[in-house]
Design a protein around this motif. Structure first.
Motif, PDB file in Angstrom:
ATOM      1  N   ILE A  94      -5.038 -13.557 -63.978  1.00 44.21           N
ATOM      2  CA  ILE A  94      -6.599 -14.002 -63.847  1.00 44.21           C
ATOM      3  C   ILE A  94      -6.324 -14.266 -62.170  1.00 44.21           C
ATOM      4  O   ILE A  94      -5.508 -14.262 -61.562  1.00 44.21           O
ATOM      5  CB  ILE A  94      -6.953 -15.245 -64.346  1.00 44.21           C
ATOM      6  N   ASN A  95      -7.834 -14.435 -61.661  1.00 46.61           N
ATOM      7  CA  ASN A  95      -7.827 -14.786 -60.304  1.00 46.61           C
ATOM      8  C   ASN A  95      -9.170 -15.854 -60.210  1.00 46.61           C
ATOM      9  O   ASN A  95      -9.957 -15.752 -61.127  1.00 46.61           O
ATOM     10  CB  ASN A  95      -8.312 -13.500 -59.324  1.00 46.61           C
ATOM     11  N   GLN A 110      -4.311 -23.034 -63.306  1.00 39.21           N
ATOM     12  CA  GLN A 110      -4.797 -21.845 -64.128  1.00 39.21           C
ATOM     13  C   GLN A 110      -3.922 -20.608 -63.516  1.00 39.21           C
ATOM     14  O   GLN A 110      -3.519 -19.962 -64.386  1.00 39.21           O
ATOM     15  CB  GLN A 110      -6.221 -21.687 -64.320  1.00 39.21           C
ATOM     16  N   VAL A 111      -4.419 -20.311 -62.452  1.00 35.95           N
ATOM     17  CA  VAL A 111      -3.940 -19.139 -61.692  1.00 35.95           C
ATOM     18  C   VAL A 111      -2.371 -19.005 -61.735  1.00 35.95           C
ATOM     19  O   VAL A 111      -1.593 -18.203 -62.311  1.00 35.95           O
ATOM     20  CB  VAL A 111      -4.394 -18.861 -60.322  1.00 35.95           C
ATOM     21  N   ILE A 112      -1.779 -19.908 -61.204  1.00 34.91           N
ATOM     22  CA  ILE A 112      -0.245 -20.059 -61.363  1.00 34.91           C
ATOM     23  C   ILE A 112       0.342 -20.024 -62.766  1.00 34.91           C
ATOM     24  O   ILE A 112       1.370 -19.212 -62.944  1.00 34.91           O
ATOM     25  CB  ILE A 112       0.241 -21.243 -60.469  1.00 34.91           C
ATOM     26  N   ASN A 113      -0.281 -20.580 -63.570  1.00 33.85           N
ATOM     27  CA  ASN A 113       0.340 -20.511 -64.869  1.00 33.85           C
ATOM     28  C   ASN A 113       0.225 -19.411 -65.615  1.00 33.85           C
ATOM     29  O   ASN A 113       0.969 -18.785 -66.267  1.00 33.85           O
ATOM     30  CB  ASN A 113      -0.315 -21.796 -65.735  1.00 33.85           C
ATOM     31  N   THR A 114      -1.155 -18.808 -65.447  1.00 31.46           N
ATOM     32  CA  THR A 114      -1.385 -17.417 -66.048  1.00 31.46           C
ATOM     33  C   THR A 114      -0.588 -16.177 -65.598  1.00 31.46           C
ATOM     34  O   THR A 114       0.136 -15.489 -66.040  1.00 31.46           O
ATOM     35  CB  THR A 114      -2.747 -17.142 -66.042  1.00 31.46           C
ATOM     36  N   ILE A 139       8.614  -4.709 -66.537  1.00 33.38           N
ATOM     37  CA  ILE A 139       7.856  -4.107 -65.729  1.00 33.38           C
ATOM     38  C   ILE A 139       6.635  -5.314 -65.418  1.00 33.38           C
ATOM     39  O   ILE A 139       5.944  -5.714 -66.402  1.00 33.38           O
ATOM     40  CB  ILE A 139       6.919  -2.908 -65.763  1.00 33.38           C
ATOM     41  N   ASN A 140       6.619  -5.896 -64.094  1.00 37.54           N
ATOM     42  CA  ASN A 140       5.905  -7.099 -63.939  1.00 37.54           C
ATOM     43  C   ASN A 140       4.795  -6.611 -62.816  1.00 37.54           C
ATOM     44  O   ASN A 140       4.854  -5.312 -62.314  1.00 37.54           O
ATOM     45  CB  ASN A 140       6.436  -8.066 -63.166  1.00 37.54           C
ATOM     46  N   ILE A 141       3.534  -7.006 -63.195  1.00 35.02           N
ATOM     47  CA  ILE A 141       2.174  -6.368 -62.251  1.00 35.02           C
ATOM     48  C   ILE A 141       2.114  -7.405 -61.262  1.00 35.02           C
ATOM     49  O   ILE A 141       1.877  -8.775 -61.254  1.00 35.02           O
ATOM     50  CB  ILE A 141       1.133  -6.584 -63.221  1.00 35.02           C
ATOM     51  N   ALA A 142       2.469  -6.990 -60.079  1.00 42.03           N
ATOM     52  CA  ALA A 142       2.501  -7.566 -58.795  1.00 42.03           C
ATOM     53  C   ALA A 142       0.963  -7.376 -58.112  1.00 42.03           C
ATOM     54  O   ALA A 142       0.081  -7.122 -58.716  1.00 42.03           O
ATOM     55  CB  ALA A 142       3.690  -7.497 -57.796  1.00 42.03           C
ATOM     56  N   SER A 143       0.842  -7.120 -56.886  1.00 39.97           N
ATOM     57  CA  SER A 143      -0.500  -6.885 -56.199  1.00 39.97           C
ATOM     58  C   SER A 143      -0.090  -6.533 -54.817  1.00 39.97           C
ATOM     59  O   SER A 143       1.104  -7.021 -53.997  1.00 39.97           O
ATOM     60  CB  SER A 143      -1.425  -8.355 -56.419  1.00 39.97           C
ATOM     61  N   LEU A 144      -1.239  -6.269 -53.956  1.00 37.02           N
ATOM     62  CA  LEU A 144      -1.283  -6.131 -52.532  1.00 37.02           C
ATOM     63  C   LEU A 144      -0.716  -7.497 -52.008  1.00 37.02           C
ATOM     64  O   LEU A 144      -0.194  -7.603 -51.048  1.00 37.02           O
ATOM     65  CB  LEU A 144      -2.451  -5.535 -52.054  1.00 37.02           C
ATOM     66  N   ALA A 154      -5.389 -18.161 -52.086  1.00 35.79           N
ATOM     67  CA  ALA A 154      -4.403 -18.730 -52.056  1.00 35.79           C
ATOM     68  C   ALA A 154      -3.439 -18.745 -53.213  1.00 35.79           C
ATOM     69  O   ALA A 154      -2.308 -18.506 -53.299  1.00 35.79           O
ATOM     70  CB  ALA A 154      -4.322 -20.214 -51.526  1.00 35.79           C
ATOM     71  N   ALA A 155      -4.110 -19.272 -54.298  1.00 33.00           N
ATOM     72  CA  ALA A 155      -3.258 -19.291 -55.599  1.00 33.00           C
ATOM     73  C   ALA A 155      -2.819 -17.939 -56.023  1.00 33.00           C
ATOM     74  O   ALA A 155      -1.562 -17.799 -56.394  1.00 33.00           O
ATOM     75  CB  ALA A 155      -4.056 -19.997 -56.687  1.00 33.00           C
ATOM     76  N   TYR A 156      -3.839 -16.908 -55.994  1.00 28.06           N
ATOM     77  CA  TYR A 156      -3.425 -15.790 -56.609  1.00 28.06           C
ATOM     78  C   TYR A 156      -2.384 -14.907 -55.744  1.00 28.06           C
ATOM     79  O   TYR A 156      -1.384 -14.702 -56.378  1.00 28.06           O
ATOM     80  CB  TYR A 156      -4.728 -14.799 -56.508  1.00 28.06           C
ATOM     81  N   ALA A 157      -2.355 -15.206 -54.449  1.00 30.14           N
ATOM     82  CA  ALA A 157      -1.364 -14.465 -53.834  1.00 30.14           C
ATOM     83  C   ALA A 157      -0.097 -15.224 -53.667  1.00 30.14           C
ATOM     84  O   ALA A 157       1.004 -14.690 -53.853  1.00 30.14           O
ATOM     85  CB  ALA A 157      -1.722 -14.474 -52.216  1.00 30.14           C
ATOM     86  N   ALA A 158      -0.173 -16.505 -53.947  1.00 32.49           N
ATOM     87  CA  ALA A 158       1.124 -17.321 -54.041  1.00 32.49           C
ATOM     88  C   ALA A 158       1.643 -16.648 -55.652  1.00 32.49           C
ATOM     89  O   ALA A 158       2.969 -16.527 -55.407  1.00 32.49           O
ATOM     90  CB  ALA A 158       0.739 -18.951 -54.073  1.00 32.49           C
ATOM     91  N   SER A 159       1.118 -16.742 -56.364  1.00 31.13           N
ATOM     92  CA  SER A 159       1.718 -16.347 -57.585  1.00 31.13           C
ATOM     93  C   SER A 159       2.018 -14.879 -57.758  1.00 31.13           C
ATOM     94  O   SER A 159       3.140 -14.576 -58.206  1.00 31.13           O
ATOM     95  CB  SER A 159       0.543 -16.425 -58.941  1.00 31.13           C
ATOM     96  N   LYS A 160       1.530 -14.041 -57.025  1.00 32.24           N
ATOM     97  CA  LYS A 160       1.768 -12.569 -57.091  1.00 32.24           C
ATOM     98  C   LYS A 160       3.077 -12.438 -56.129  1.00 32.24           C
ATOM     99  O   LYS A 160       4.113 -11.421 -56.196  1.00 32.24           O
ATOM    100  CB  LYS A 160       0.763 -11.360 -56.531  1.00 32.24           C
TER     101      LYS A 160
END
Ligand SMILES: NC(=O)c1ccc[n+]([C@@H]2O[C@H](COP(=O)([O-])OP(=O)(O)OC[C@H]3O[C@@H](n4cnc5c(N)ncnc54)[C@H](OP(=O)(O)O)[C@@H]3O)[C@@H](O)[C@H]2O)c1
Length: 251
Positions: A94-95, A110-114, A139-144, A154-160
């Motif tokens: 999620i984002n 929520q973002v870090i946990n998911t 296979i994990n799904i990362a991100s740019l 911030a949360a999304y990029a930190a998680s990815k």
């Protein structure tokens, strides 16, 4: 070189829609029995029906990836039915977008946990099955945003960023068990997650201007990389994040 997944079982979180669904369809088309989890039963059912219509086999359960007990139960039942869990795709994500100083704590969690804690939980549950077989592909799904900083992410990029790092640690820890761990880093694809960006024409123009191939990807364009990383065609690759981004990161 062998891209076939015949006889393999793949467990995909977030396999009900979007990128996880495209990957699920690809693994099924390559011959794997697939098993998908997400929170929305109706979407899971629809995807499972599509797979069965195409001649594949799909197990599913409405499970929150943050719930260890539910994941354990589903993995155990899956292993009992199929005799192996060979491939794990951690795609649920999620984002939430906020400027950093206004980022609410509950949404941060929520973002870090998911996106991150779930990779820890689901991998911790599934990898022991792979260890028994001395074989597995994660296979994990990362991100740019595993590499780049974008505002309000911030949360999304930190998680990815952490997902890419976790991929490396798992690759090292489980190399001796025949378990290979890689990640796919998608560029921007139109899904429910990114829908709001695609409603903003200026944003779309900016995205295209950043992409050497000058177009947005379609989810089916992740299929080849997913099958490659899930199959024995990639047996000497571990710990990598492979970016499927039209060239964004190199320009
Ligand atoms: N779209 C892009 O451009 C893009 C780019 C880079 C990376 N990604 C990553 O790709 C992955 C898939 O995203 P998407 O774009 O396909 O988004 P999406 O269409 O919103 O799909 C997200 C999937 O994750 C599931 N999910 C979310 N929270 C969950 C939870 N707590 N428990 C179980 N399942 C959960 C969703 O189902 P429910 O909501 O029903 O639970 C859905 O199946 C994510 O990891 C995302 O970060 C996407």
């Amino acid at each position: 070189m062998n891209f076939s997944l015949k006889g393999k079982t793949a467990f995909i979180t977030g396999g009900s829609r979007g990128l996880g669904k495209a990957i699920t369809m690809a693994l099924s088309e390559a011959g794997a029995t697939v098993a998908i989890v997400s929170r929305t039963e109706s979407e899971l059912k629809k995807t499972a029906e599509e797979i069965e219509e195409n001649g594949g086999t799909c197990h599913y359960s409405a499970v929150d990836v943050q719930n260890r007990e539910e994941i354990e139960k589903f993995a155990k039942e899956l292993f009992e039915k199929t005799g192996s869990i060979d491939i794990l795709v951690n795609a649920a994500g999620i984002n939430r977008r906020h400027s950093f100083l206004e980022f609410p704590e509950d949404e941060w969690d929520q973002v870090i946990n998911t996106n991150l804690r779930s990779v820890y939980i689901v991998s911790q549950v599934v990898i022991p099955y792979m260890q028994k077989q001395q074989y597995g592909k994660v296979i994990n799904i990362a991100s740019l945003t595993s590499e780049l900083g974008f505002p309000n992410m911030a949360a999304y990029a930190a998680s990815k960023g952490a997902v890419s790092q976790l991929t490396k640690v798992l690759a090292v820890e489980f190399a001796n068990d025949g378990i290979l761990v890689n990640a796919i880093g998608p560029g921007y694809f139109k899904t429910e997650l990114t829908m709001s960006l695609f409603e903003d024409e200026e944003k779309v123009a900016w995205m295209k201007s950043r992409i050497p191939l000058k177009r947005i990807g379609v989810p089916d364009e992740l299929k080849g990389t997913a099958v490659f990383l899930a199959s024995s065609a990639s047996d000497y690759i571990t710990g990598q994040t492979i970016y499927v981004d039209g060239g964004w990161l190199i320009s």
